[in-house]
Design a protein around this motif. Structure first.
Motif, PDB file in Angstrom:
ATOM      1  N   ILE A   1      -2.911  21.325   9.328  1.00 31.82           N
ATOM      2  CA  ILE A   1      -3.877  20.416   9.933  1.00 31.82           C
ATOM      3  C   ILE A   1      -4.862  19.896   8.887  1.00 31.82           C
ATOM      4  O   ILE A   1      -5.202  18.704   8.867  1.00 31.82           O
ATOM      5  N   SER A   2      -5.319  20.764   7.983  1.00 31.22           N
ATOM      6  CA  SER A   2      -6.265  20.342   6.943  1.00 31.22           C
ATOM      7  C   SER A   2      -5.658  19.305   6.013  1.00 31.22           C
ATOM      8  O   SER A   2      -6.296  18.307   5.663  1.00 31.22           O
ATOM      9  N   ILE A   3      -4.409  19.555   5.603  1.00 30.50           N
ATOM     10  CA  ILE A   3      -3.727  18.602   4.720  1.00 30.50           C
ATOM     11  C   ILE A   3      -3.507  17.272   5.434  1.00 30.50           C
ATOM     12  O   ILE A   3      -3.694  16.197   4.854  1.00 30.50           O
ATOM     13  N   ALA A   4      -3.134  17.343   6.716  1.00 30.11           N
ATOM     14  CA  ALA A   4      -2.914  16.121   7.493  1.00 30.11           C
ATOM     15  C   ALA A   4      -4.209  15.323   7.632  1.00 30.11           C
ATOM     16  O   ALA A   4      -4.214  14.093   7.533  1.00 30.11           O
ATOM     17  N   LEU A   5      -5.308  16.031   7.855  1.00 29.45           N
ATOM     18  CA  LEU A   5      -6.595  15.360   8.029  1.00 29.45           C
ATOM     19  C   LEU A   5      -7.079  14.711   6.734  1.00 29.45           C
ATOM     20  O   LEU A   5      -7.428  13.531   6.701  1.00 29.45           O
ATOM     21  N   ILE A   6      -7.101  15.478   5.666  1.00 34.84           N
ATOM     22  CA  ILE A   6      -7.676  14.985   4.416  1.00 34.84           C
ATOM     23  C   ILE A   6      -6.696  14.099   3.653  1.00 34.84           C
ATOM     24  O   ILE A   6      -7.087  13.106   3.042  1.00 34.84           O
ATOM     25  N   GLY A   7      -5.405  14.449   3.720  1.00 35.36           N
ATOM     26  CA  GLY A   7      -4.435  13.716   2.911  1.00 35.36           C
ATOM     27  C   GLY A   7      -3.834  12.494   3.564  1.00 35.36           C
ATOM     28  O   GLY A   7      -3.068  11.775   2.915  1.00 35.36           O
ATOM     29  N   TYR A   8      -4.173  12.222   4.815  1.00 33.54           N
ATOM     30  CA  TYR A   8      -3.548  11.095   5.523  1.00 33.54           C
ATOM     31  C   TYR A   8      -3.630   9.771   4.756  1.00 33.54           C
ATOM     32  O   TYR A   8      -2.637   9.037   4.675  1.00 33.54           O
ATOM     33  N   PRO A   9      -4.787   9.413   4.192  1.00 28.74           N
ATOM     34  CA  PRO A   9      -4.873   8.119   3.504  1.00 28.74           C
ATOM     35  C   PRO A   9      -3.871   7.939   2.375  1.00 28.74           C
ATOM     36  O   PRO A   9      -3.502   6.807   2.047  1.00 28.74           O
ATOM     37  N   SER A  10      -3.426   9.043   1.770  1.00 28.69           N
ATOM     38  CA  SER A  10      -2.473   8.927   0.667  1.00 28.69           C
ATOM     39  C   SER A  10      -1.111   8.417   1.143  1.00 28.69           C
ATOM     40  O   SER A  10      -0.298   7.958   0.340  1.00 28.69           O
ATOM     41  N   PHE A  11      -0.884   8.474   2.453  1.00 31.58           N
ATOM     42  CA  PHE A  11       0.376   7.982   3.011  1.00 31.58           C
ATOM     43  C   PHE A  11       0.244   6.555   3.549  1.00 31.58           C
ATOM     44  O   PHE A  11       1.205   6.003   4.075  1.00 31.58           O
ATOM     45  N   VAL A  12      -0.940   5.994   3.427  1.00 28.18           N
ATOM     46  CA  VAL A  12      -1.185   4.634   3.924  1.00 28.18           C
ATOM     47  C   VAL A  12      -1.187   3.667   2.745  1.00 28.18           C
ATOM     48  O   VAL A  12      -1.965   3.813   1.805  1.00 28.18           O
ATOM     49  N   LYS A  13      -0.327   2.700   2.806  1.00 31.34           N
ATOM     50  CA  LYS A  13      -0.230   1.729   1.723  1.00 31.34           C
ATOM     51  C   LYS A  13      -1.519   0.918   1.622  1.00 31.34           C
ATOM     52  O   LYS A  13      -2.044   0.433   2.611  1.00 31.34           O
ATOM     53  N   GLU A  14      -2.035   0.821   0.430  1.00 30.64           N
ATOM     54  CA  GLU A  14      -3.215   0.012   0.115  1.00 30.64           C
ATOM     55  C   GLU A  14      -4.482   0.504   0.823  1.00 30.64           C
ATOM     56  O   GLU A  14      -5.373  -0.288   1.133  1.00 30.64           O
ATOM     57  N   PHE A  15      -4.558   1.813   1.107  1.00 27.46           N
ATOM     58  CA  PHE A  15      -5.813   2.336   1.660  1.00 27.46           C
ATOM     59  C   PHE A  15      -6.902   2.254   0.592  1.00 27.46           C
ATOM     60  O   PHE A  15      -6.663   2.571  -0.578  1.00 27.46           O
ATOM     61  N   PRO A  16      -8.115   1.858   0.982  1.00 25.46           N
ATOM     62  CA  PRO A  16      -8.551   1.384   2.297  1.00 25.46           C
ATOM     63  C   PRO A  16      -8.129  -0.062   2.547  1.00 25.46           C
ATOM     64  O   PRO A  16      -7.966  -0.842   1.604  1.00 25.46           O
ATOM     65  N   ILE A  17      -7.977  -0.390   3.828  1.00 31.40           N
ATOM     66  CA  ILE A  17      -7.614  -1.758   4.206  1.00 31.40           C
ATOM     67  C   ILE A  17      -8.881  -2.612   4.157  1.00 31.40           C
ATOM     68  O   ILE A  17      -9.836  -2.349   4.890  1.00 31.40           O
ATOM     69  N   THR A  18      -8.894  -3.606   3.309  1.00 30.20           N
ATOM     70  CA  THR A  18     -10.126  -4.377   3.099  1.00 30.20           C
ATOM     71  C   THR A  18     -10.028  -5.836   3.521  1.00 30.20           C
ATOM     72  O   THR A  18     -11.045  -6.479   3.744  1.00 30.20           O
ATOM     73  N   ALA A  19      -8.801  -6.362   3.624  1.00 31.68           N
ATOM     74  CA  ALA A  19      -8.594  -7.784   3.936  1.00 31.68           C
ATOM     75  C   ALA A  19      -9.315  -8.689   2.947  1.00 31.68           C
ATOM     76  O   ALA A  19      -9.814  -9.752   3.319  1.00 31.68           O
ATOM     77  N   TYR A  20      -9.390  -8.255   1.693  1.00 34.02           N
ATOM     78  CA  TYR A  20      -9.955  -9.134   0.672  1.00 34.02           C
ATOM     79  C   TYR A  20      -8.950 -10.222   0.328  1.00 34.02           C
ATOM     80  O   TYR A  20      -7.753  -9.957   0.188  1.00 34.02           O
ATOM     81  N   ARG A  21      -9.435 -11.441   0.203  1.00 34.60           N
ATOM     82  CA  ARG A  21      -8.610 -12.578  -0.172  1.00 34.60           C
ATOM     83  C   ARG A  21      -8.852 -12.908  -1.636  1.00 34.60           C
ATOM     84  O   ARG A  21     -10.006 -13.037  -2.064  1.00 34.60           O
ATOM     85  N   ILE A  22      -7.773 -13.051  -2.377  1.00 38.93           N
ATOM     86  CA  ILE A  22      -7.880 -13.328  -3.810  1.00 38.93           C
ATOM     87  C   ILE A  22      -7.551 -14.792  -4.056  1.00 38.93           C
ATOM     88  O   ILE A  22      -6.480 -15.276  -3.658  1.00 38.93           O
ATOM     89  N   GLY A  23      -8.469 -15.491  -4.672  1.00 37.13           N
ATOM     90  CA  GLY A  23      -8.246 -16.891  -4.991  1.00 37.13           C
ATOM     91  C   GLY A  23      -7.200 -17.041  -6.078  1.00 37.13           C
ATOM     92  O   GLY A  23      -7.319 -16.443  -7.147  1.00 37.13           O
ATOM     93  N   GLU A  24      -6.176 -17.835  -5.801  1.00 41.31           N
ATOM     94  CA  GLU A  24      -5.052 -17.968  -6.728  1.00 41.31           C
ATOM     95  C   GLU A  24      -5.134 -19.216  -7.604  1.00 41.31           C
ATOM     96  O   GLU A  24      -4.291 -19.420  -8.465  1.00 41.31           O
ATOM     97  N   VAL A  25      -6.157 -20.052  -7.391  1.00 42.43           N
ATOM     98  CA  VAL A  25      -6.227 -21.313  -8.139  1.00 42.43           C
ATOM     99  C   VAL A  25      -7.616 -21.467  -8.761  1.00 42.43           C
ATOM    100  O   VAL A  25      -8.406 -22.343  -8.364  1.00 42.43           O
ATOM    101  N   PRO A  26      -7.954 -20.653  -9.740  1.00 39.38           N
ATOM    102  CA  PRO A  26      -9.297 -20.688 -10.347  1.00 39.38           C
ATOM    103  C   PRO A  26      -9.697 -22.061 -10.881  1.00 39.38           C
ATOM    104  O   PRO A  26     -10.853 -22.466 -10.746  1.00 39.38           O
TER     105      PRO A  26
END
Length: 565
Positions: A391-416
């Motif tokens: 349970i401890s590993i599942a609680l603390i380690g869960y984010p390591s199994f989530v791609k791109e954690f944390p989810i930020t929805a940042y948009r990157i400008g591609e045309v400087p």
């Protein structure tokens, strides 16, 4: 080995609070790293709710800009002040927007820990509460957006914390802050105060004999009335709010639309629709939050779980939050769009409740397992240790199994180069474009656009009627084979530049542009012309009026187009 059990149940709060704040800070730093991963990075919702705030530093920006004026008008006063005051010191709101989530996250964590200690006074449980809530919030772009819905978590949790401590003055201040930053949540706070006037005995309500409950309710309702009164009395220059019958006529409100709300599936519409449904889609993210569903079952077998004896009367607040949220959810449906979106009344509060419920349930289960192992039998102790570790590993380690954690929805400008080009144009420049890249121009270049799909918010008729007409006029002009019609459009809206992306004048581009096809009949009319062989007039002046080209994007000088033959 049973010392492990004692460590979790009896260790000092300072250790667990420090650990909670540390993990919360680490999550925030991970988000901050993404925020500064490039020169042109912005949080998705900040493109709507923060871009116009550069006016605080340079009032000459976005002159007579419909989009900037609208989003400035609907921004709550307290939320604006958070950005405006630092701007007086020269701090760019778009930069501040990237740092605020750290502060919001830490305040949220602190209040979450304090509330949990008042529900079940076990520091390890409070830590689990903060861990689960933090993981849930950093897998969604609420706090990281530092927009009004990002402020509601620390303020609402502050309200709950001081309410449980019966701190009259601070409860009033918290409600006032809610009204200044996220007015919808004031209704939930007021509803909770009313519910606390009742005590349930044998499924029958009785009025509370505690005078503190009545004083808190009277004070809170008074503050709520005062803070909401300006909203009730003031008439928005962009009103009125759209009615359900009107909304059903617009593709924007139907499945696939920019503000999709109505669904043919009644279950989806009521329970899990993004804007209409009661339950947020990521309610059980991380999946460990499903433990919260076990809490009512565990309470039903109270005699078998000794730790439940330590659950305080304050835990009733969880049920009160749920009842108040559901009540406001159906009220929002009853007067649709006047109280904004129904999902706003449950999405935030349900996340908070499930985090507390899960932490309490996990603690009860672990406590039961360790009591079962108290006989010192080797096999039982092994099972208890294994269960605790898993349970401890599942609680603390869960984010390591989530791609791109944390989810930020940042948009990157591609045309400087494009952004820098527009930065060098006059501050009152107006750019016309149906390209999705146009949504980044106000943020990265601080220049006005005529319309953009990111800003197509259809809830206020006074704003959206103008916006929609602009977009339809733009579609007709961009694909018109008649140069005279294009010139009339340029003169009508005083366009300075026209941004086109690769293939932007072809029928394939237009047919596949989902947002453009929401603007009917203009989208269909333009597509029919192109499919019949019509050549857009803009393509005829491309060579002579082009002033910029990079990565497939072309900018035309509208004055050149207007004077061309």
């Amino acid at each position: 080995m049973l010392q492990i059990h004692k460590f979790f149940t009896a260790s000092k709060p300072k250790f667990w609070l420090s650990l909670s704040l540390t993990l919360g800070f680490i999550y925030a730093l991970m988000a901050l790293q993404k925020a500064f991963s490039g020169e042109y990075v912005v949080q998705d919702d900040a493109r709507q709710h923060v871009f116009w705030m550069v006016r605080f530093i340079d009032p000459e920006l976005f002159p007579n800009d419909l989009i900037a004026d609208y989003f400035q008008s609907v921004a709550p006063a307290g939320y604006k002040a958070v950005y405006q005051l630092p701007a007086l010191l020269g701090i760019n709101p778009l930069v501040l927007n990237k740092f605020l989530p750290i502060l919001l996250g830490l305040i949220t964590t602190g209040y979450c820990f304090g509330i949990s200690m008042q529900l079940l006074p076990i520091p390890a449980t409070a830590f689990i509460s903060t861990l689960l809530l933090n993981q849930n919030l950093w897998m969604k772009d609420d706090i990281v957006s530092a927009t009004p819905r990002g402020f509601v978590y620390p303020i609402f949790l502050g309200f709950l914390y001081y309410l449980l401590r019966a701190n009259l003055w601070v409860v009033g201040i918290a409600i006032a802050f809610l009204g200044l930053c996220y007015p919808q949540c004031v209704f939930i706070a007021a509803f909770i105060l009313i519910l606390r006037l009742f005590r349930w005995r044998n499924w029958r309500p009785k009025l509370s004999p505690n005078p503190t409950d009545w004083i808190l309710c009277a004070t809170g309702l008074g503050v709520a009335f005062l803070v909401l009164l300006p909203f009730a009395l003031s008439a928005s220059q962009y009103g009125p709010t759209i009615t359900p019958s009107e909304a059903r006529k617009f593709p924007e409100f139907l499945p696939g639309g920019r503000a999709n709300f109505f669904h043919r599936d009644l279950f989806k519409f009521i329970f899990n629709g993004y804007r209409s449904g009661m339950f947020p889609r990521s309610l059980f993210t991380p999946v460990t939050l499903v433990f919260g569903l076990l809490l009512p079952i565990l309470v039903g077998f109270r005699s078998r779980f000794p730790l439940l004896k330590q659950l305080t009367h304050s835990s009733a607040i969880l049920g009160q939050i749920v009842m108040a949220s559901i009540g406001m959810f159906f009220a929002a449906h009853a007067v649709l769009f006047k109280l904004h979106l129904p999902s706003r009344y449950t999405g935030i509060t349900f996340r908070i409740v499930i985090a507390f419920a899960s932490a309490i349930a996990i603690s009860i289960i672990l406590d039961k397992i360790w009591r079962w192992a108290s006989s010192q039998e080797r096999a039982k102790i092994t099972v208890a240790v294994a269960a605790t570790l898993v349970i401890s590993i599942a609680l603390i380690g869960y984010p390591s199994f989530v791609k791109e954690f944390p989810i930020t929805a940042y948009r990157i400008g591609e045309v400087p180069k494009l952004y820098k080009f527009f930065q060098q144009t006059p501050k009152d420049s107006l750019i016309a474009s149906v390209a999705e890249e146009a949504n980044n121009i106000p943020t990265f270049s601080q220049r006005s656009i005529l319309a953009g799909s990111e800003y197509a918010i259809p809830y206020h008729v006074g704003y959206y009627r103008q916006f929609r007409q602009r977009f339809m006029d733009l579609i007709r002009a961009q694909y018109s084979p008649n140069l005279g019609e294009v010139k009339n459009f340029i003169r009508k809206y005083k366009i300075d530049f026209w941004l086109l992306d690769a293939g932007g004048l072809t029928p394939e581009y237009l047919a596949n542009h989902r947002r453009v096809q929401q603007y009917q009949p203009a989208g269909k009319e333009a597509l029919d012309k192109l499919q019949k062989g019509a050549v857009p007039a803009l393509s005829k002046v491309m060579g002579s009026c082009q002033v910029f080209e990079d990565k497939g994007f072309v900018v035309l000088d509208a004055n050149c187009v207007n004077t061309g033959n």
